[in-house]
Design an enzyme around this catalytic site. Structure first.
Site, PDB file in Angstrom:
ATOM      1  N   ASP A  44      97.610 -83.005  56.936  1.00 58.31           N
ATOM      2  CA  ASP A  44      96.992 -82.446  55.731  1.00 58.31           C
ATOM      3  C   ASP A  44      96.760 -80.940  55.855  1.00 58.31           C
ATOM      4  O   ASP A  44      96.965 -80.347  56.927  1.00 58.31           O
ATOM      5  CB  ASP A  44      95.675 -83.181  55.415  1.00 58.31           C
ATOM      6  CG  ASP A  44      94.801 -83.414  56.647  1.00 58.31           C
ATOM      7  OD1 ASP A  44      94.993 -82.716  57.656  1.00 58.31           O
ATOM      8  OD2 ASP A  44      93.946 -84.303  56.597  1.00 58.31           O
ATOM      9  N   ASN A  87      82.971 -91.331  55.935  1.00 60.38           N
ATOM     10  CA  ASN A  87      83.108 -92.182  54.744  1.00 60.38           C
ATOM     11  C   ASN A  87      84.390 -93.011  54.784  1.00 60.38           C
ATOM     12  O   ASN A  87      84.776 -93.597  53.780  1.00 60.38           O
ATOM     13  CB  ASN A  87      83.060 -91.326  53.474  1.00 60.38           C
ATOM     14  CG  ASN A  87      84.267 -90.401  53.354  1.00 60.38           C
ATOM     15  OD1 ASN A  87      85.098 -90.320  54.247  1.00 60.38           O
ATOM     16  ND2 ASN A  87      84.369 -89.702  52.241  1.00 60.38           N
ATOM     17  N   GLU A 108      90.477 -89.874  50.465  1.00 62.85           N
ATOM     18  CA  GLU A 108      89.070 -90.228  50.282  1.00 62.85           C
ATOM     19  C   GLU A 108      88.975 -91.621  49.651  1.00 62.85           C
ATOM     20  O   GLU A 108      89.967 -92.151  49.130  1.00 62.85           O
ATOM     21  CB  GLU A 108      88.406 -89.182  49.375  1.00 62.85           C
ATOM     22  CG  GLU A 108      88.403 -87.766  49.959  1.00 62.85           C
ATOM     23  CD  GLU A 108      87.356 -87.542  51.052  1.00 62.85           C
ATOM     24  OE1 GLU A 108      86.982 -88.504  51.760  1.00 62.85           O
ATOM     25  OE2 GLU A 108      86.907 -86.390  51.217  1.00 62.85           O
TER      26      GLU A 108
END
Ligand code: PGA
Length: 245
Positions: free
Chosen positions: A68, A137, A144
């Site tokens: 990324d 998370n 995400e």
């Protein structure tokens, strides 16, 4: 399928992962390796570089694909993943920068697929071994919660938690952390022949529990790896604290 290896600490786990990478490089001198950023894999890269330099191993045919990159951060910025990968992978392993690929998207991109990167990975023969970290998370790469499991490389928004967690790398704090990134998609990651996820420390224990013990679901990106054909999690005791072992 996910296998889990629990090691006493980060040093032992990083040594094992460096060994795995080194064995691949020796067996397949033209291997294609997916590399993650973040603090988690850095020791494994250092240990791998030591093995390569000690043995004078030929690295000239390898190809590397980063997971990324932030959108809108100059590549000269020390925390751009171009700079981080140069510092932690390209230079220590004495690679030619042309062997190391990092996804790119225009500065004004806000969302959507970035398909050229997946094409480039396919042209290289596909990723033999993809290294991964995991966010608190449950994100993998910058996928995400809510990212579809078939997503290709794409531009997406970072959550507030991710920006807060990554603000430790930025002098100017959270305001300096870009809100958007380009990331290999979960679909891209699932195509790798082998995936190796490392997680260390108690802050990752909930994300590891959710990835391994809950059914695969898009609000738990780490759980997508249960659908991978050959994935191994290397954990220290603290990261493994909330799974049965
Ligand atoms: P870290 O980040 O290695 O810095 O903990 C991991 C991630 O966010 O994927």
């Amino acid at each position: 399928m996910v296998k889990v290896k629990i090691l006493p600490d980060k040093e032992n786990a990083s040594e094992e992962v460096a060994g795995l990478l080194y064995d691949l490089i020796v067996q397949k001198p033209h291997a294609v390796i997916g590399v993650a950023t973040g603090s988690t894999p850095e020791l494994a890269y250092t240990l791998l570089a030591d093995k390569i330099n000690e043995n004078n191993t030929d690295v000239s045919q390898l190809q590397f694909f980063a997971l990324d990159e932030y959108i809108g951060l100059s590549w000269e910025h020390p925390e751009s993943y171009h700079a981080v990968i140069t510092r932690t992978v390209t230079e220590p392993l004495s690679l030619d920068p042309a062997q190391v690929h990092i996804p790119e998207a225009p500065d004004d991109a806000t969302e959507g697929p970035v398909r050229y990167y997946d094409d480039k990975i396919a042209e290289a023969g596909g990723i033999d071994l993809q290294l991964l970290g995991i966010g608190r998370n449950g994100h993998v790469g910058f996928n995400e919660p809510g990212t579809p499991f078939d997503a290709p490389t794409h531009v997406g928004a970072l959550t507030e938690m991710t920006r807060q967690d990554n603000s430790r790398f930025f002098e100017g704090g959270v305001d300096e952390v870009p809100p958007l990134a380009v990331t290999q998609g979960i679909g891209t990651i699932l195509k790798s022949r082998k995936a190796v996820l490392m997680a260390f420390g108690e802050a990752k224990a909930d994300a590891i529990r959710d990835a391994l013990t809950e059914p695969p679901a898009e609000d738990r990106p780490g759980s997508s790896l249960q659908l991978h054909e050959d994935c191994v999690f290397y954990l220290d005791e603290a990261a493994a604290a909330k799974i049965d072992h």
